[in-house]
Write a protein that holds these residues in place. Sequence first.
Motif, PDB file in Angstrom:
ATOM      1  N   ASP A 157       0.845  -1.194   0.000  1.00  0.00           N
ATOM      2  CA  ASP A 157       0.000   0.000   0.000  1.00  0.00           C
ATOM      3  C   ASP A 157       0.882   1.246   0.000  1.00  0.00           C
ATOM      4  OD1 ASP A 157      -0.037   1.675   2.582  1.00  0.00           O
ATOM      5  OD2 ASP A 157      -0.144  -0.346   3.407  1.00  0.00           O
ATOM      6  N   PRO A 158       0.302   2.412  -0.353  1.00  0.00           N
ATOM      7  CA  PRO A 158       1.107   3.630  -0.498  1.00  0.00           C
ATOM      8  C   PRO A 158       1.330   4.408   0.788  1.00  0.00           C
ATOM      9  CG  PRO A 158      -1.145   4.092  -1.132  1.00  0.00           C
ATOM     10  CD  PRO A 158      -1.100   2.625  -0.792  1.00  0.00           C
ATOM     11  N   THR A 159       0.755   3.948   1.909  1.00  0.00           N
ATOM     12  CA  THR A 159       0.812   4.713   3.145  1.00  0.00           C
ATOM     13  C   THR A 159       1.767   4.136   4.183  1.00  0.00           C
ATOM     14  OG1 THR A 159      -0.986   3.471   4.182  1.00  0.00           O
ATOM     15  CG2 THR A 159      -1.604   5.398   2.844  1.00  0.00           C
ATOM     16  N   GLY A 160       1.922   2.824   4.187  1.00  0.00           N
ATOM     17  CA  GLY A 160       2.681   2.165   5.237  1.00  0.00           C
ATOM     18  C   GLY A 160       1.822   1.704   6.389  1.00  0.00           C
ATOM     19  N   LEU A 161       0.521   1.886   6.300  1.00  0.00           N
ATOM     20  CA  LEU A 161      -0.363   1.411   7.362  1.00  0.00           C
ATOM     21  C   LEU A 161      -0.344  -0.111   7.470  1.00  0.00           C
ATOM     22  CD1 LEU A 161      -3.370   3.835   6.786  1.00  0.00           C
ATOM     23  CD2 LEU A 161      -1.957   3.715   8.849  1.00  0.00           C
ATOM     24  N   SER A 162      -0.121  -0.777   6.352  1.00  0.00           N
ATOM     25  CA  SER A 162      -0.066  -2.238   6.371  1.00  0.00           C
ATOM     26  C   SER A 162       1.268  -2.718   6.945  1.00  0.00           C
ATOM     27  CB  SER A 162      -0.243  -2.812   4.963  1.00  0.00           C
ATOM     28  OG  SER A 162       0.037  -4.205   4.966  1.00  0.00           O
ATOM     29  N   PRO A 163       1.249  -3.695   7.856  1.00  0.00           N
ATOM     30  CA  PRO A 163       2.503  -4.254   8.364  1.00  0.00           C
ATOM     31  C   PRO A 163       3.238  -5.076   7.310  1.00  0.00           C
ATOM     32  CG  PRO A 163       0.632  -5.497   9.214  1.00  0.00           C
ATOM     33  CD  PRO A 163       0.058  -4.299   8.504  1.00  0.00           C
ATOM     34  N   HIS A 164       2.590  -5.295   6.162  1.00  0.00           N
ATOM     35  CA  HIS A 164       3.232  -6.044   5.079  1.00  0.00           C
ATOM     36  C   HIS A 164       4.081  -5.151   4.180  1.00  0.00           C
ATOM     37  CE1 HIS A 164       1.041  -9.546   6.343  1.00  0.00           C
ATOM     38  NE2 HIS A 164      -0.106  -8.916   6.199  1.00  0.00           N
ATOM     39  N   ASN A 165       4.092  -3.859   4.448  1.00  0.00           N
ATOM     40  CA  ASN A 165       5.102  -2.978   3.832  1.00  0.00           C
ATOM     41  C   ASN A 165       6.376  -3.156   4.641  1.00  0.00           C
ATOM     42  OD1 ASN A 165       3.090  -1.972   2.155  1.00  0.00           O
ATOM     43  ND2 ASN A 165       3.717   0.148   2.424  1.00  0.00           N
ATOM     44  N   VAL A 166       7.342  -3.879   4.093  1.00  0.00           N
ATOM     45  CA  VAL A 166       8.527  -4.241   4.869  1.00  0.00           C
ATOM     46  C   VAL A 166       9.794  -3.854   4.121  1.00  0.00           C
ATOM     47  CG1 VAL A 166       7.419  -6.124   6.131  1.00  0.00           C
ATOM     48  CG2 VAL A 166       8.506  -6.578   3.916  1.00  0.00           C
ATOM     49  N   SER A 167      10.846  -3.639   4.898  1.00  0.00           N
ATOM     50  CA  SER A 167      12.153  -3.339   4.325  1.00  0.00           C
ATOM     51  C   SER A 167      13.199  -3.549   5.417  1.00  0.00           C
ATOM     52  CB  SER A 167      12.195  -1.898   3.788  1.00  0.00           C
ATOM     53  OG  SER A 167      13.386  -1.660   3.071  1.00  0.00           O
ATOM     54  N   THR A 168      14.419  -3.157   5.124  1.00  0.00           N
ATOM     55  CA  THR A 168      15.503  -3.184   6.108  1.00  0.00           C
ATOM     56  C   THR A 168      16.127  -1.793   6.176  1.00  0.00           C
ATOM     57  OG1 THR A 168      17.274  -3.710   4.534  1.00  0.00           O
ATOM     58  CG2 THR A 168      16.018  -5.568   5.431  1.00  0.00           C
ATOM     59  N   ALA A 169      16.871  -1.543   7.231  1.00  0.00           N
ATOM     60  CA  ALA A 169      17.548  -0.249   7.337  1.00  0.00           C
ATOM     61  C   ALA A 169      18.483  -0.044   6.149  1.00  0.00           C
ATOM     62  CB  ALA A 169      18.328  -0.175   8.650  1.00  0.00           C
ATOM     63  N   ARG A 170      19.181  -1.099   5.734  1.00  0.00           N
ATOM     64  CA  ARG A 170      20.109  -0.959   4.601  1.00  0.00           C
ATOM     65  C   ARG A 170      19.370  -0.698   3.295  1.00  0.00           C
ATOM     66  NH1 ARG A 170      25.068  -2.448   5.284  1.00  0.00           N
ATOM     67  NH2 ARG A 170      24.511  -4.143   6.718  1.00  0.00           N
ATOM     68  N   ASP A 171      18.280  -1.441   3.061  1.00  0.00           N
ATOM     69  CA  ASP A 171      17.484  -1.193   1.850  1.00  0.00           C
ATOM     70  C   ASP A 171      16.964   0.238   1.828  1.00  0.00           C
ATOM     71  OD1 ASP A 171      17.784  -3.629   0.611  1.00  0.00           O
ATOM     72  OD2 ASP A 171      15.661  -4.174   0.693  1.00  0.00           O
ATOM     73  N   LEU A 172      16.570   0.744   2.990  1.00  0.00           N
ATOM     74  CA  LEU A 172      15.996   2.089   3.040  1.00  0.00           C
ATOM     75  C   LEU A 172      17.029   3.171   2.754  1.00  0.00           C
ATOM     76  CD1 LEU A 172      13.553   1.654   6.034  1.00  0.00           C
ATOM     77  CD2 LEU A 172      12.942   2.028   3.635  1.00  0.00           C
ATOM     78  N   THR A 173      18.313   2.860   2.916  1.00  0.00           N
ATOM     79  CA  THR A 173      19.318   3.838   2.493  1.00  0.00           C
ATOM     80  C   THR A 173      19.293   3.991   0.977  1.00  0.00           C
ATOM     81  OG1 THR A 173      21.163   2.239   2.290  1.00  0.00           O
ATOM     82  CG2 THR A 173      20.799   3.271   4.456  1.00  0.00           C
ATOM     83  N   ARG A 174      18.970   2.921   0.270  1.00  0.00           N
ATOM     84  CA  ARG A 174      18.866   2.996  -1.189  1.00  0.00           C
ATOM     85  C   ARG A 174      17.652   3.832  -1.597  1.00  0.00           C
ATOM     86  NH1 ARG A 174      20.313  -2.617  -0.136  1.00  0.00           N
ATOM     87  NH2 ARG A 174      22.491  -2.931  -0.758  1.00  0.00           N
ATOM     88  N   LEU A 175      16.547   3.643  -0.875  1.00  0.00           N
ATOM     89  CA  LEU A 175      15.356   4.455  -1.141  1.00  0.00           C
ATOM     90  C   LEU A 175      15.632   5.921  -0.848  1.00  0.00           C
ATOM     91  CD1 LEU A 175      12.365   4.854  -1.753  1.00  0.00           C
ATOM     92  CD2 LEU A 175      11.863   4.210   0.627  1.00  0.00           C
ATOM     93  N   ALA A 176      16.259   6.211   0.286  1.00  0.00           N
ATOM     94  CA  ALA A 176      16.524   7.599   0.674  1.00  0.00           C
ATOM     95  C   ALA A 176      17.454   8.284  -0.318  1.00  0.00           C
ATOM     96  CB  ALA A 176      17.109   7.642   2.075  1.00  0.00           C
ATOM     97  N   ARG A 177      18.472   7.576  -0.776  1.00  0.00           N
ATOM     98  CA  ARG A 177      19.382   8.164  -1.763  1.00  0.00           C
ATOM     99  C   ARG A 177      18.639   8.524  -3.037  1.00  0.00           C
ATOM    100  NH1 ARG A 177      25.327   5.455  -1.760  1.00  0.00           N
ATOM    101  NH2 ARG A 177      25.498   4.898   0.431  1.00  0.00           N
ATOM    102  N   ALA A 178      17.747   7.633  -3.464  1.00  0.00           N
ATOM    103  CA  ALA A 178      16.976   7.899  -4.678  1.00  0.00           C
ATOM    104  C   ALA A 178      16.037   9.077  -4.481  1.00  0.00           C
ATOM    105  CB  ALA A 178      16.196   6.647  -5.078  1.00  0.00           C
ATOM    106  N   ALA A 179      15.334   9.117  -3.342  1.00  0.00           N
ATOM    107  CA  ALA A 179      14.399  10.212  -3.071  1.00  0.00           C
ATOM    108  C   ALA A 179      15.123  11.545  -2.948  1.00  0.00           C
ATOM    109  CB  ALA A 179      13.613   9.908  -1.788  1.00  0.00           C
ATOM    110  N   TYR A 180      16.342  11.513  -2.460  1.00  0.00           N
ATOM    111  CA  TYR A 180      17.155  12.721  -2.261  1.00  0.00           C
ATOM    112  C   TYR A 180      17.440  13.438  -3.581  1.00  0.00           C
ATOM    113  CZ  TYR A 180      21.076  15.443  -0.249  1.00  0.00           C
ATOM    114  OH  TYR A 180      21.919  16.435   0.173  1.00  0.00           O
ATOM    115  N   ARG A 181      17.342  12.717  -4.684  1.00  0.00           N
ATOM    116  CA  ARG A 181      17.624  13.314  -5.996  1.00  0.00           C
ATOM    117  C   ARG A 181      16.454  14.149  -6.519  1.00  0.00           C
ATOM    118  NH1 ARG A 181      19.145   7.701  -7.317  1.00  0.00           N
ATOM    119  NH2 ARG A 181      21.345   7.424  -6.751  1.00  0.00           N
ATOM    120  N   TYR A 182      15.298  14.110  -5.833  1.00  0.00           N
ATOM    121  CA  TYR A 182      14.117  14.841  -6.276  1.00  0.00           C
ATOM    122  C   TYR A 182      14.018  16.151  -5.486  1.00  0.00           C
ATOM    123  CZ  TYR A 182      12.384  10.455  -8.372  1.00  0.00           C
ATOM    124  OH  TYR A 182      12.224   9.310  -9.114  1.00  0.00           O
TER     125      TYR A 182
END
Length: 272
Positions: A157-182
């Motif tokens: 889901d697009p909100t994160g309300l679902s506990p099935h939205n999962v990741s790791t701290a390391r994976d989220l660094t990849r997301l943050a780096r990508a988002a930082y470019r916007y």
Amino acid sequence: MVRFHLLLFILLFASFVPAIVQAKRIASKPTVSSRAAIAIDLSTGRTLYQKHADQRMPIASLTKLMTAMIVLDSKRSLIRPARITDADVDRLKWSSSRLPVGSLLLRRTMLHIALMSSENRAAFALSRDYPGGRPGFVRAMNRTAKRLHMTRSHFVDPTGLSPHNVSTARDLTRLARAAYRYPTIRDYATSHQKLVLGGDGPLMYHNTDPLVYRASWRVALQKTGFTNEAGHCLIIITMVRGHPMLLVFLGAPNAHAHFQDAVNVRSWLLKR
């Protein structure tokens, strides 16, 4: 002769004391109560701190960084209005929202308050207003995660309300780096407040991250998140000695712990 050797020993020992003290100071780890965490120097790519960085966990509203990227990548006009409908009401957690059904807002306003204040109905509405609807939006989220090599991440889901939205701290660094470019994501996520018109009356939204108000932190990107399953979560990019530092915290035990963890890690980095 004995006195000479004793004096030499004292002088040698004294010369090593500062190095020993410095080594101990660097070796000591910061106090971090979050279940998982990571700190990366974006200038060098070096990982400077990690704790259970590969543990897969729910990520709550940190999800909305991915949501924002999908919205912007769609190239659909942000100045086009969209309406909050009954389909945007949270029926999983029944979380509250300040946007009543029927509210008409510009899409850029929805994106702004979704990033800055974690407004769930705005995120739901943006995902519904997408080619293929919300299912198509979620598919795009997972395609982007795969492209970013977020191999231990999955979105439902697009909100994160679902506990099935999962990741790791390391994976989220990849997301943050990508988002930082916007630039739009950086601007909206770090703004202090936003006046919203289009509901029952004017609404003033504020940033959910108190660290953005600290001028010395020079926050360049941030996102907070919370659900019972995920605990309290935080992504933040802050400047430390002229270097952009990316910090991720997952599963903090209370409403202040993830911010205190960020303060502790940043203080530790400043002493290195």
